[in-house]
Design an enzyme around this catalytic site. Structure first.
Site, mmCIF file in Angstrom:
data_model
loop_
_atom_site.group_PDB
_atom_site.id
_atom_site.type_symbol
_atom_site.label_atom_id
_atom_site.label_comp_id
_atom_site.label_asym_id
_atom_site.label_seq_id
_atom_site.Cartn_x
_atom_site.Cartn_y
_atom_site.Cartn_z
ATOM 1 N N HIS A 75 -1.661 1.131 7.426
ATOM 2 C CA HIS A 75 -2.648 1.618 6.713
ATOM 3 C C HIS A 75 -1.786 2.045 5.602
ATOM 4 O O HIS A 75 -2.677 3.240 6.223
ATOM 5 C CB HIS A 75 -4.073 0.594 6.332
ATOM 6 C CG HIS A 75 -4.281 0.922 4.183
ATOM 7 N ND1 HIS A 75 -3.894 -0.511 3.769
ATOM 8 C CD2 HIS A 75 -5.530 1.714 3.607
ATOM 9 C CE1 HIS A 75 -4.170 -0.125 2.391
ATOM 10 N NE2 HIS A 75 -5.194 0.884 2.632
ATOM 11 N N CYS B 261 0.745 -1.478 -0.352
ATOM 12 C CA CYS B 261 0.209 -0.220 -0.213
ATOM 13 C C CYS B 261 1.109 1.200 -0.294
ATOM 14 O O CYS B 261 0.587 2.234 0.012
ATOM 15 C CB CYS B 261 -0.906 -0.459 1.007
ATOM 16 S SG CYS B 261 0.126 -0.467 3.007
#
Length: 1291
Positions: free
Chosen positions: A304, A49
């Site tokens: 994330h 990510c």
């Protein structure tokens, strides 16, 4: 520094695709097209990510994108030639060009970065490792610059992102200015203690740091220490300014990492004039606007990344977020109306909750993988937490209520049967967006385009300052500019900021034109890919909309036992049919009419299901205009074709409430040989079979009944009189019956009361396979059936079987080879109620043992699966109560059997038992530990009070002692057949520790020690009693080993000095000569490696946090030692000038009490070697990685706002110096080689790489082995992995 700081968070939820109801027939499903935003996301490889967020930022930096596209194949080469040995292919920029072209031009929801990461030299595991996006930004730019050396784009990174800072120190005495220039590609700004980006820039470029007091500056012009002021300014501003926020810090007081989550604001536009060296230009020269914010969600150990980006070229379709589409007044009215009309939810009724959630959806259906989240939003709790224990998984709950719910969209959505979704309102699932498979009939071909356009809503005009998008891996959504303020604080907050100069204007031809400046060969590649994807989607749509149906024709069935059964003389009662699910029910009916040419009258199509009792009918398809898709028809659906009223003259009940139940009807089966006994020793199989069929027993028959009929109607259907009793088997009755079949017994049945005769089978919760016993009043005349209240006991003839008894006579002399021949086996007729004493008596009589050895005692013992004899069985119990199965073998052994109140125990004296060395004893369960010990000592002829009992631990070694000697054996839960160990010595007091002792064996020192003793061992010989441990040298290159010398028990209140004294009493250390305990050093071992030195002679073991089972190592010293709390023992190696090796290591005690900085260690080493501190270069050795970490003499810049300067400590991050660490020293006056790595280190690194490669090639087999090894262990965090990108040589 932060290890796996950026590990992806795993969010709980349902799978995105359902495993039921959907059959893909064209291999893999093609990737879905772009969403409403018309922008493409990037697939996450498992932990990339951070890479996805940075790549999207670079893509939406038009100047970067166009500079990259301007590089022609003549400069970069061709990807097809990258495997040719002589070809010079610049793979990284080529793969980046191809990825950007995919993101701009290919109609795909998300693109893959596999080709790009392969060009980085990353293996498959790198895709699951998480890294810092700030680190990636610098490494990626460096890799691009190296890749583009010698091309026209070699300087474009420098042109776009390069800026300079000038650091100035002004002497307050003479005014002399000393300046030093620094280059930067991004600015790292502080977050801790500040509230905004402007404050951080003010501290960096406006505030001055004064050198005064004890911290003076040496002026070159004055040639003395003077007061001075230090400051920094921006000298050159780049077109693009990147700001990295220091969100993650380390708390040295708590020794833990943490994330700064306080409010930290940053402007959408910023003027950097106050922070620049020269501020005489226009404002536009210093003005920047924000266009990208990389956001980190999570904490310091997991999280994330996603990114907010402003679409400068307006390539995407921006729409207002859903919650903002309606006016506030309309929202308020809707909420009020909802409160009035919506009934109050019954939060304990999952059926009510799920029904309400689906009914409130505009599409009248909910994606299966979103149902759990919607339920949590509705009631504030998840399904697993509130309902799973009672109702099972949510999918199973939906299936069990198929009269209420129906699966549509090939099993990906759930809807209500009472209110099915229409083709016009139902939203397709994410998987179906690929095929545009709207099941509604296609529009009339004659409809004009203007007419269709009238039905479409005009797209909303983008608002001023909009065109911001949230790019979260594969997902792209529109956001408002005001949403950026939500990322000022919290666990989900801004991490990197990207600004562009407001002077940078985009040409009009670049707006809404994704092909702008894209090379023609990449445009052609994207067009070919779009054609290929379109073909795949069309093929998938055509095939995936075909469902396989199974038609059951009424003439081939008859109604029997409450369900439809196929007629036996019919060859096949069902027909397979493939049909397009987008067509209507009327089309299907017409197709079946054409297949059945001889069909007469009406035709009804009813959804059917094959159950254990037979075929059952549910809902009938009555609306011919509804598509099969909307009617919930999917692959493998069964349809019954009939006239809608009757089958073979019998009316058929339909619906879930009439589902048939297949019951097992049990009736008495009484033969003429009720009282027959088994007299033969061995019964033949035919005799036993005949006895079970002809003797007393139960006859079973499977019968089906409609679930809506009453129990009384079932009795009438069976032809039983009203006086008959119907009984239901008790829970566990089947289990008892099976046990009865093996070990004798009876089964229990509950008589249904008269009120239950009016209840239906559904109400009585009777299911398929349940047994129903039917008894007439005269059945109780037989001894098989007995009634006690509402319980009927059935004693089956399986009680009449046998037990085999085996006798092994004692073998004398050399007759051991005839042992198998001397074994005698007989079969004794037995029942479950027979006492084991009767079984033994019959066996003794059959074997005639009383004549051979009159008066001898015998007992019966069972054997386990390995043949080992178990404790004797209690002969006062019956076969059934003792848990002995009939038709098994018992061994007749010499000895006494225990009574019901006694225990049979094994015991040994002094050590863990070995084969054949155990002794047996029978004691009362109420006996105390002291009485049991006395009985054991009397048995073996020992006396005295210096004994105690211990149990065996799980690995069959001597374990913990039985501390309470007055407790009974039953209170201590000592079971039959357990083994106890009689151990010499008094019971240890409570709080005692059992500690293993190891000896630090250094041949040089130990040889000197043993030479002081007259009878010392020869050179290189170990003391008696030591155990050699095959371990590598444990002290950083010293030829030292660890050798186990024994074990001690000591109180946790004892001091370290007491520990040393007791260690010297071990037999293996009797010949070790030390003047006092101060000449001994005690290490604590972790994983058989030296971990820390125990300090403080008067400190207790409890204070040192030692636990039972710990491993300690003692080391003899040449001089007395008493280390303080902050004194660190280091092994120091001085490098040999001109060589890649070191002199032998020496011990150094570094006092870090007052100062633990690198300067303090450097001063200590300089004093030892008689050198200047500035001439020394230091590094810490990491033997497990075979690398050296250079210890730099860094200083921290502190502004005048901070009162106290925080000193850096070597005892904390990143070095964590501790006892036993090795520090390398280089004298730069005579040694120009600053590299600490030796040949041995290079060989070790090569060995680690080979091992890693072998593990990688091991594949799934190695992974399975590791998973078994790590089963039950706590999941540990991944170790820190350095981020790197491999670049070829192109110079």
């Amino acid at each position: 520094m932060f290890g796996n700081l950026f590990e992806e968070e795993e969010e709980e939820g349902f799978s995105s695709t359902s495993s039921k109801g959907r059959v893909s027939k064209v291999g893999d499903e093609p990737p879905p097209p772009r969403g409403r935003s018309n922008l493409c996301g990037i697939k996450n490889q498992g932990g990339t990510c951070y890479l996805n967020s940075l790549l999207q930022t670079l893509l939406f930096t038009p100047e970067f994108r166009e500079e990259l596209f301007s590089l022609v194949p003549d400069e970069l080469g061709c990807l097809e030639d990258k495997d040719k040995p002589e070809a010079k292919v610049r793979v990284i920029p080529l793969e980046l060009q191809r990825l950007f072209a995919h993101l701009l031009l290919v109609d795909q929801q998300s693109a893959s970065t596999a080709g790009l990461t392969d060009s980085f030299g990353w293996n498959s595991s790198e895709g699951t490792n998480q890294h810092d996006v700030q680190e990636l930004n610098r490494i990626l730019f460096s890799a691009l610059e190296h890749s583009l050396v010698g091309t026209s784009g070699s300087t474009f990174i420098h042109r776009l992102y390069h800026g300079t800072i000038v650091n100035s120190i002004v002497c307050k005495e003479c005014g002399n200015v000393s300046q030093r220039q620094e280059d930067f590609l991004d600015l790292t700004v502080c977050v801790c203690g500040l509230s905004s980006l402007e404050d951080a820039l003010w501290n960096m470029f406006v505030a001055e740091e004064l050198f005064e007091g004890n911290n003076l500056y040496r002026c070159a012009q004055c040639d003395r220490l003077v007061t001075a002021a230090k400051s920094a300014k921006l000298r050159k501003l780049p077109p693009f300014m990147t700001m990295s926020l220091l969100r993650f810090s380390f708390d040295f007081a708590k020794c833990e990492r943490y994330k700064e989550t306080g409010r930290y604001s940053f402007p959408l536009t910023i003027n950097l004039r106050p922070f620049c060296e020269q501020a005489d230009g226009d404002d536009s020269d210093y003005s920047y606007e924000l266009f990208s914010v990389i956001i980190h969600k999570g904490g310091c150990y997991g999280g994330h990344y996603h990114v907010y980006i402003k679409d400068v070229d307006k390539l995407g379709r921006w729409e207002p977020p859903e919650e903002d589409c309606k006016p506030k007044t309309q929202k308020k009215a809707k909420v009020e109306l909802k409160e009035v009309l919506e009934p109050k939810l019954q939060e304990d009724d999952p059926l009510s909750i799920v029904t309400t959630i689906i009914a409130q959806e505009s599409s009248k259906s909910v994606l299966l993988d979103q149902l759990g989240q919607k339920l949590m939003n509705k009631i504030g709790s998840s399904w697993n937490k509130k309902f799973r224990k009672q109702y099972g998984p949510i999918c199973k709950f939906l299936q069990s209520h198929n009269d209420v719910f129906m699966m549509v969209s090939n099993g990906t959505r759930v809807a209500l049967k009472a209110n099915p979704p229409s083709p016009a309102t139902e939203l397709p699932s994410p998987a179906e967006l690929t095929s545009n498979s709207d099941p509604s009939p296609a529009p009339v071909s004659g409809a004009s385009e203007p007419q269709l356009a009238l039905n479409q809503k005009p797209e909303p005009e983008p608002e001023q300052g909009s065109h911001w998008f949230d790019l979260n891996d594969s997902t792209v959504t529109s956001i408002r500019e005001s949403d950026i303020e939500k990322q000022f604080q919290g666990k989900e907050s801004a991490y990197m900021l990207f600004y562009r100069k407001t002077q940078l204007h985009r040409p009009s031809e670049a707006l809404n034109n994704p092909q702008y400046k894209v090379p023609s060969h990449l445009i052609q590649m994207a067009q070919e890919e779009n054609i290929r994807l379109q073909q795949l989607r069309e093929e998938f749509e055509a095939t995936n909309n075909t469902v396989e149906l199974r038609l059951h024709l009424a003439p081939s069935y008859r109604l029997e036992n409450g369900a439809l059964q196929p007629v036996r003389n019919e060859p096949s009662g069902s027909t397979a049919l493939s049909f397009d699910r987008r067509k209507t029910v009327g089309d299907l009916r017409l197709a079946i009419y054409q297949m059945q040419e001889f069909w007469e009258g009406d035709m009804a199509l009813t959804v059917a299901k094959s159950l254990p009792a037979g075929l059952h009918l549910y809902n009938t398809l009555t609306d011919d205009s509804v598509s099969l898709y909307s009617a919930g028809i999917c692959t493998n659906t069964e349809l019954f074709v009939w006239n809608g009223r009757e089958v073979c003259g019998a009316s058929v009940l339909t619906g879930a409430e009439w589902e048939p139940v297949l019951l097992t009807v049990v009736r008495p089966f009484l033969g003429d040989d009720v009282d027959k006994e088994v007299e033969e020793d061995v019964e033949s199989e035919e005799n036993r079979k005949g006895f079970e069929n002809g003797g007393p027993g139960l006859k079973r028959e499977a019968r089906g009944f409609a679930g809506g009929v009453t129990l009384g109607e079932v009795r009438d259907a069976l032809g039983e009189p009203k006086e008959s009793l119907l009984c239901q088997e008790h829970k566990g009755g089947k289990k008892r019956e099976e046990e009865a079949g093996e070990g004798g017994g009876s089964s229990g049945w509950r008589v249904f009361p008269p009120d239950d005769m009016q209840r239906t089978l559904k109400e009585l919760s009777l299911k398929d396979g349940d047994a129903l016993l039917v008894l007439e009043p005269q059945s109780f005349d037989s001894s098989i059936f007995t009634r006690n209240g509402d319980v009927v006991t059935v004693t089956t003839p399986s009680d009449c079987r046998w037990l085999q008894v085996e006798f092994r006579p004692i073998v004398k002399g050399g007759e051991g080879n005839k042992e198998e021949e001397n074994i005698k086996k007989i079969k004794v007729p037995a029942t479950g109620n027979m006492l084991l004493s009767e079984v033994k008596q019959r066996a003794i009589e059959e074997l005639q043992l009383q004549d051979q050895t009159p008066g001898a005692e015998y007992c019966l013992r069972q054997s386990d699966c390995t043949g080992k004899l178990l404790p004797p069985v209690c002969e006062e119990s019956s076969v059934r109560d003792a848990g002995v199965r009939l038709m098994t073998t018992l061994t007749l052994c010499p000895g006494t059997s225990p009574k019901a109140s006694q225990l049979f125990l094994h015991f040994t004296v002094g050590a863990a038992p070995s084969a054949g060395m155990e002794m047996d004893i029978i004691v009362e369960k109420t006996s105390t530990v002291k009485e049991c010990l006395k009985t054991m000592l009397d048995t073996v002829g020992l006396d005295g009070t210096c004994w105690h009992l211990r149990r065996l631990d799980w690995c069959e070694e001597v374990g913990e002692p039985l501390m309470d000697e007055d407790a009974s054996l039953s209170e201590l839960k000592i079971g039959n057949g357990e083994t106890l160990v009689v151990t010499e010595g008094h019971l240890p007091s409570k709080g005692f520790l059992k500690i293993s002792i190891w000896l630090y064996w250094d041949p040089k020192i130990m040889e000197r020690d043993f030479n002081h003793t007259e009878n010392g061992p020869a050179e290189g010989q170990m003391p008696a009693g030591t155990t050699h441990n095959q371990l590598p040298p444990v002290c950083n290159g010293n030829a030292a080993e660890l050798r186990r010398v024994g074990q001690i028990e000591i109180s946790d209140e004892a001091t370290l000095e007491d520990l040393k004294t007791q260690v010297l009493t071990l037999p293996a250390l009797q010949e070790v000569c030390v003047p006092t305990t101060g000449f001994m050093r005690v290490w604590q071992l972790e994983g058989r490696k030296l971990a820390r030195i125990l300090r403080g002679p008067q400190a207790t073991l409890r204070k040192m946090k030692l636990t039972s089972g710990a491993d300690l190592c003692v080391q003899t010293l040449l001089k007395e030692e008493d280390l303080g709390p902050k004194e660190v023992l280091l092994y120091v190696k001085m490098g040999i000038p001109g060589e890649r090796s070191y002199y032998p290591s020496e011990e150094l005690v570094w006092n870090a009490t007052h100062d633990s900085s690198p300067r303090s260690l450097r001063t200590c080493l300089a004093a030892r070697y008689g050198l200047s501190p500035d001439s020394l270069l230091l590094a810490k050795h990491q033997p497990d990685k075979h690398i050296w970490e250079e210890i730099s003499n860094w200083t921290q810049q502190v502004s005048k706002k901070k009162k106290k300067k925080k000193t850096e400590s070597l005892l904390g991050t990143p070095f964590h110096l501790k006892d036993g660490d090795t520090v390398g020293v280089k004298n730069l006056l005579i040694d120009n080689n600053r590299n600490f790595i030796t040949l041995e280190d290079e060989q070790g690194q090569q060995r680690l790489r080979e091992e890693a490669e072998e593990r990688r090639k091991g594949g799934q087999a190695a992974g399975a082995g590791e998973s078994q090894k790590k089963a039950g262990q706590t999941k540990s965090r991944k170790p820190e992995v350095a981020l790197s990108i491999s670049v070829g040589e192109f110079r």
